[in-house]
Design a protein around this motif. Structure first.
Motif, PDB file in Angstrom:
ATOM      1  N   HIS A  50      14.112  26.121 -25.184  1.00  0.00           N
ATOM      2  CA  HIS A  50      14.620  26.926 -26.296  1.00  0.00           C
ATOM      3  C   HIS A  50      14.063  26.272 -27.557  1.00  0.00           C
ATOM      4  O   HIS A  50      14.738  25.474 -28.215  1.00  0.00           O
ATOM      5  CB  HIS A  50      16.147  26.984 -26.290  1.00  0.00           C
ATOM      6  CG  HIS A  50      16.682  27.721 -25.094  1.00  0.00           C
ATOM      7  ND1 HIS A  50      17.994  27.702 -24.718  1.00  0.00           N
ATOM      8  CD2 HIS A  50      16.075  28.511 -24.189  1.00  0.00           C
ATOM      9  CE1 HIS A  50      18.171  28.436 -23.633  1.00  0.00           C
ATOM     10  NE2 HIS A  50      17.011  28.930 -23.294  1.00  0.00           N
TER      11      HIS A  50
ATOM     12  N   ASP B 113       8.881  28.966 -18.771  1.00  0.00           N
ATOM     13  CA  ASP B 113      10.247  29.444 -18.525  1.00  0.00           C
ATOM     14  C   ASP B 113      10.109  30.832 -17.912  1.00  0.00           C
ATOM     15  O   ASP B 113       9.938  31.809 -18.639  1.00  0.00           O
ATOM     16  CB  ASP B 113      11.027  29.471 -19.846  1.00  0.00           C
ATOM     17  CG  ASP B 113      12.463  29.945 -19.666  1.00  0.00           C
ATOM     18  OD1 ASP B 113      12.930  30.053 -18.507  1.00  0.00           O
ATOM     19  OD2 ASP B 113      13.115  30.205 -20.683  1.00  0.00           O
TER      20      ASP B 113
ATOM     21  N   HIS C 219      13.524  33.981 -26.391  1.00  0.00           N
ATOM     22  CA  HIS C 219      13.584  32.841 -27.323  1.00  0.00           C
ATOM     23  C   HIS C 219      12.198  32.245 -27.422  1.00  0.00           C
ATOM     24  O   HIS C 219      11.339  32.470 -26.572  1.00  0.00           O
ATOM     25  CB  HIS C 219      14.576  31.794 -26.803  1.00  0.00           C
ATOM     26  CG  HIS C 219      14.333  31.414 -25.367  1.00  0.00           C
ATOM     27  ND1 HIS C 219      13.409  30.459 -25.000  1.00  0.00           N
ATOM     28  CD2 HIS C 219      14.860  31.881 -24.202  1.00  0.00           C
ATOM     29  CE1 HIS C 219      13.397  30.353 -23.687  1.00  0.00           C
ATOM     30  NE2 HIS C 219      14.267  31.212 -23.164  1.00  0.00           N
TER      31      HIS C 219
ATOM     32  N   THR D  81       9.776  34.056 -24.785  1.00  0.00           N
ATOM     33  CA  THR D  81      10.096  34.677 -23.504  1.00  0.00           C
ATOM     34  C   THR D  81      10.621  36.083 -23.755  1.00  0.00           C
ATOM     35  O   THR D  81      11.246  36.357 -24.790  1.00  0.00           O
ATOM     36  CB  THR D  81      11.181  33.889 -22.745  1.00  0.00           C
ATOM     37  OG1 THR D  81      12.420  34.003 -23.465  1.00  0.00           O
ATOM     38  CG2 THR D  81      10.802  32.424 -22.590  1.00  0.00           C
TER      39      THR D  81
ATOM     40  N   GLU E  95      13.025  38.383 -21.469  1.00  0.00           N
ATOM     41  CA  GLU E  95      13.790  38.163 -20.243  1.00  0.00           C
ATOM     42  C   GLU E  95      15.083  38.983 -20.174  1.00  0.00           C
ATOM     43  O   GLU E  95      16.174  38.422 -20.133  1.00  0.00           O
ATOM     44  CB  GLU E  95      14.131  36.685 -20.103  1.00  0.00           C
ATOM     45  CG  GLU E  95      14.747  36.044 -21.351  1.00  0.00           C
ATOM     46  CD  GLU E  95      15.210  34.611 -21.088  1.00  0.00           C
ATOM     47  OE1 GLU E  95      15.900  34.393 -20.090  1.00  0.00           O
ATOM     48  OE2 GLU E  95      14.894  33.730 -21.898  1.00  0.00           O
TER      49      GLU E  95
HETATM   50 MN    MN Z   1      14.355  31.775 -21.139  1.00  0.00          MN
END
Ligand code: MN
Ligand code: GLY
Ligand code: MN
Length: 502
Positions: free
Chosen positions: A420, A330, A413, A442, A444
């Protein structure tokens, strides 16, 4: 598919000549067996029925090596067994979902089933039967198609149509689990006694068989356990996550190389380019790619991807390859379409970069899960105050969450089989919990200035920036799995220039 509604074989040299196609007609009990495909029927003669039963080689496979994660899936099942002693545990892969008529959506096995078996077969069900010593795990699968009753070529899910399946014995060799015919499972479940829990939401047939034996509350405890169990990744999973990220890095490079084609068409060119990499190197994309050019970058989940890509604008690309074992990356980069950030774009980009740096620095074992979010938010709040968009002091801004008008979302997350990941975990095991080695998350942060936001100077409006990396918690800090993809503004520009020249 009901027995009477039977598909027509395709007209290939390997298959017998079909009867002339006739329009679809209502079924009646007297109708002869028919094949059906694309709404057309062809009758099947007794001679052809007999002919199709024989003349096929034995293709049984022997001595198959176990799948690479067989030891890890066994350990995961052992942990599950220890958590629910004396209870029957039922974990379905899920079934095909119809898109229309005889066309189905692509199948993706449930995360829980994949985690516990390493298998991804539709209709599969893992059952842990309680024993005196713990549990006996059995995987329930569709066996090879029956040739004697014509199922293999007459049923829409017959192997002639959808491809060879593993036999139950082959599945046993591969997965390290005894395998049984799943068609006998609903009856066995309905007749079983003793406490049962099931993972819900994937297999209506299994749920119907268990309807009077399970409760929502107890099933939820199983789901929560399986979500929390996934928080710390084993070495196999970490290797898969790295593979997912590495393919994703190549996918981002692919996109940069075709930005001129995207300018000539639309964001869809970017989506399609990344998808090609995902399908060639992995199983799929791990979530709908966000290919957001210009002001679309301010829409957090912009997946329509049908807008223009213009020189002078930013492209926010949030995309991840899912491996063949279903682990996903991700990653987000916000790139200048023409290869150079403008002064204002760079100012905003640098703020997000600095926030991300602060967030990543806060990822280490023993830290509270929230620490990386708080660290990133503080940097963004400071910058928003410094730019005069918010009135200080920063402490007050943070206390009231005023920066959130432009930061919009949490800073990260868990990541794993689900993008997720661990979403059913209890608060105390996740957002109110503590980071441990083996967790992957992550980081972000972003800043998003909507086109209609009258509280910011006009030149800010329509700019959205997010930078997202996949961070593994290690014994002494963290490792950025996506470090191969440049993040700092000048490095991004140099990387883009090199790719465009190549
Ligand atoms: Mn993400
Ligand atoms: N791609 C969805 C997210 O970043 O959480
Ligand atoms: Mn993302």
């Amino acid at each position: 598919m009901a027995e009477e509604r039977i598909p027509e074989t395709p007209a290939t040299p390997e298959t017998p000549e079909p009867e002339p196609a006739t329009p679809e007609t209502p079924e009646t009990a007297e109708e002869p067996i028919k094949q059906r495909k694309n709404g057309l029927y062809a009758a099947v003669s007794d001679e052809l029925t007999e002919n199709m039963k024989t003349g096929w080689a034995d293709t049984a496979l022997h001595g198959l090596a176990p799948i690479p994660q067989a030891a890890e899936t066994a350990a995961r099942r052992a942990a599950l067994s220890a958590r629910f002693p004396g209870e029957r545990l039922v974990v379905p892969a899920g079934n095909l979902k119809t898109r229309s008529n005889d066309t189905e959506y692509p199948f993706r096995a449930s995360t829980e089933y994949t985690y516990l078996t390493g298998d991804q077969t539709q209709d599969g069900v893992l059952v842990l039967e309680p024993t005196a010593e713990g549990h006996r795990a059995t995987i329930h699968l569709l066996p090879r198609s029956n040739r004697e009753n014509g199922e293999f070529w007459l049923d829409g899910q017959g192997e002639l149509w959808v491809g060879r399946r593993h036999s139950l014995d082959e599945a046993r060799q591969l997965l390290g689990l005894p395998a049984s015919d799943v068609r006998e499972l609903p009856k066995a479940l309905a007749e079983a006694t003793g406490p049962v829990r099931a993972v819900r939401g994937h297999d209506a047939g299994v749920e119907a068989a268990l309807a009077d034996k399970v409760t929502a509350e107890r099933d939820e405890e199983l789901r929560v356990y399986l979500s929390e169990a996934r928080a710390v990744k084993d070495d196999f999973e970490i290797g898969e996550l790295q593979k997912a990220v590495d393919s994703t890095v190549r996918g981002f490079e692919d996109v940069v190389r075709v930005l001129d084609k995207a300018e000539a068409t639309s964001e869809r060119y970017i989506e399609g380019t990344f998808f090609l990499r995902a399908r060639v190197e992995g199983n799929d994309i791990g979530y709908g790619s966000i290919c957001a050019a210009g002001p679309h970058a301010t829409t957090l989940h912009w997946v329509r991807n049908d807008g223009d890509v213009r020189s002078g604008d930013l492209l926010l690309l949030d995309a991840g390859v899912e491996t063949h074992t279903l682990y996903t990356a991700d990653v987000t980069r916000t790139l200048p379409v023409n290869g150079r950030y403008s002064e204002l774009q760079r100012k905003i980009y640098d703020a997000v970069y600095d926030a991300q740096e602060a967030g990543i620095a806060a990822v280490r074992p023993g830290a509270k899960y929230r620490d990386f979010h708080d660290a990133a938010q503080r940097v963004l709040a400071e910058r928003l105050v410094a730019w005069g968009l918010l009135e200080g002091p920063v402490e007050r801004v943070l206390e009231l969450g005023l920066q959130r008008r432009w930061t919009l979302h949490g800073t990260g997350h868990m990541l794993g089989l689900d993008v997720h990941d661990c979403a059913a975990a209890r608060r105390e095991a996740y957002v109110d919990g503590t980071l441990e080695p083996g967790m992957c998350l992550t980081v972000e942060p972003g800043l998003y200035f909507q086109t209609d936001d009258l509280t910011v100077p006009e030149e800010y409006r329509g700019i959205g920036v997010r930078i997202e990396d996949d961070i593994l918690v290690t014994a002494d800090g963290n490792r950025n799995l996506s470090a191969a993809l440049p993040r700092r503004a000048d490095e991004v520009e140099a990387w883009m220039a090199a790719l465009k020249q190549a």
